[in-house]
Write a protein that holds these residues in place. Sequence first.
Motif, PDB file in Angstrom:
ATOM      1  N   TRP A  49      -5.687 -21.842  -0.851  1.00 28.42           N
ATOM      2  CA  TRP A  49      -5.607 -20.740   0.100  1.00 28.42           C
ATOM      3  C   TRP A  49      -6.574 -20.899   1.258  1.00 28.42           C
ATOM      4  O   TRP A  49      -6.266 -20.512   2.384  1.00 28.42           O
ATOM      5  CB  TRP A  49      -5.810 -19.400  -0.618  1.00 28.42           C
ATOM      6  CG  TRP A  49      -4.585 -19.027  -1.384  1.00 28.42           C
ATOM      7  CD1 TRP A  49      -4.447 -18.982  -2.734  1.00 28.42           C
ATOM      8  CD2 TRP A  49      -3.304 -18.705  -0.843  1.00 28.42           C
ATOM      9  NE1 TRP A  49      -3.163 -18.648  -3.052  1.00 28.42           N
ATOM     10  CE2 TRP A  49      -2.437 -18.472  -1.912  1.00 28.42           C
ATOM     11  CE3 TRP A  49      -2.801 -18.597   0.443  1.00 28.42           C
ATOM     12  CZ2 TRP A  49      -1.108 -18.128  -1.743  1.00 28.42           C
ATOM     13  CZ3 TRP A  49      -1.471 -18.255   0.618  1.00 28.42           C
ATOM     14  CH2 TRP A  49      -0.638 -18.023  -0.460  1.00 28.42           C
ATOM     15  N   VAL A  52      -4.757 -23.462   3.569  1.00 27.55           N
ATOM     16  CA  VAL A  52      -3.597 -22.866   4.252  1.00 27.55           C
ATOM     17  C   VAL A  52      -4.048 -21.870   5.308  1.00 27.55           C
ATOM     18  O   VAL A  52      -3.595 -21.916   6.460  1.00 27.55           O
ATOM     19  CB  VAL A  52      -2.653 -22.199   3.230  1.00 27.55           C
ATOM     20  CG1 VAL A  52      -1.610 -21.337   3.923  1.00 27.55           C
ATOM     21  CG2 VAL A  52      -1.978 -23.241   2.364  1.00 27.55           C
ATOM     22  N   CYS A  56      -3.667 -21.999   9.407  1.00 23.77           N
ATOM     23  CA  CYS A  56      -2.981 -20.936  10.152  1.00 23.77           C
ATOM     24  C   CYS A  56      -3.890 -20.316  11.196  1.00 23.77           C
ATOM     25  O   CYS A  56      -3.456 -20.029  12.318  1.00 23.77           O
ATOM     26  CB  CYS A  56      -2.480 -19.866   9.187  1.00 23.77           C
ATOM     27  SG  CYS A  56      -1.151 -20.400   8.122  1.00 23.77           S
TER      28      CYS A  56
END
Length: 115
Positions: A49, A52, A56
């Motif tokens: 996480w 990711v 982003c």
Amino acid sequence: QWQRLPPAAMSATTSLIEDGLQAPQRPDGCFDCSRWLDWRGPGSNRLFWKTVCSGCLIVEVVAYIFGVRASPVMMAMGILFVLKNLIAAWGQDTPTWLVAGGPRLWLLIYVLGLP
């Protein structure tokens, strides 16, 4: 509080089932949705996480910088914003709005744009 579902019902509600268990139902028969937006998922993979959400965040800030490229001050603010948040994201293991602990919060933050 947890109810076992028959096999036929399991296929219809797979998004609510973990290991054959269903989320509690309210007395009126509706599903209890109060935990759908939990930001601390059990056993979440923090490294995944963090990676990711960092990717982003960088993509969103690059888009922001591209939009304000005429203003050096706004570009500097965007760069400082991403640096500060990357340090915060990688400096702790607790899920926050910046680094989600599961897909639901990630969708709210990075797809819908709700901080």
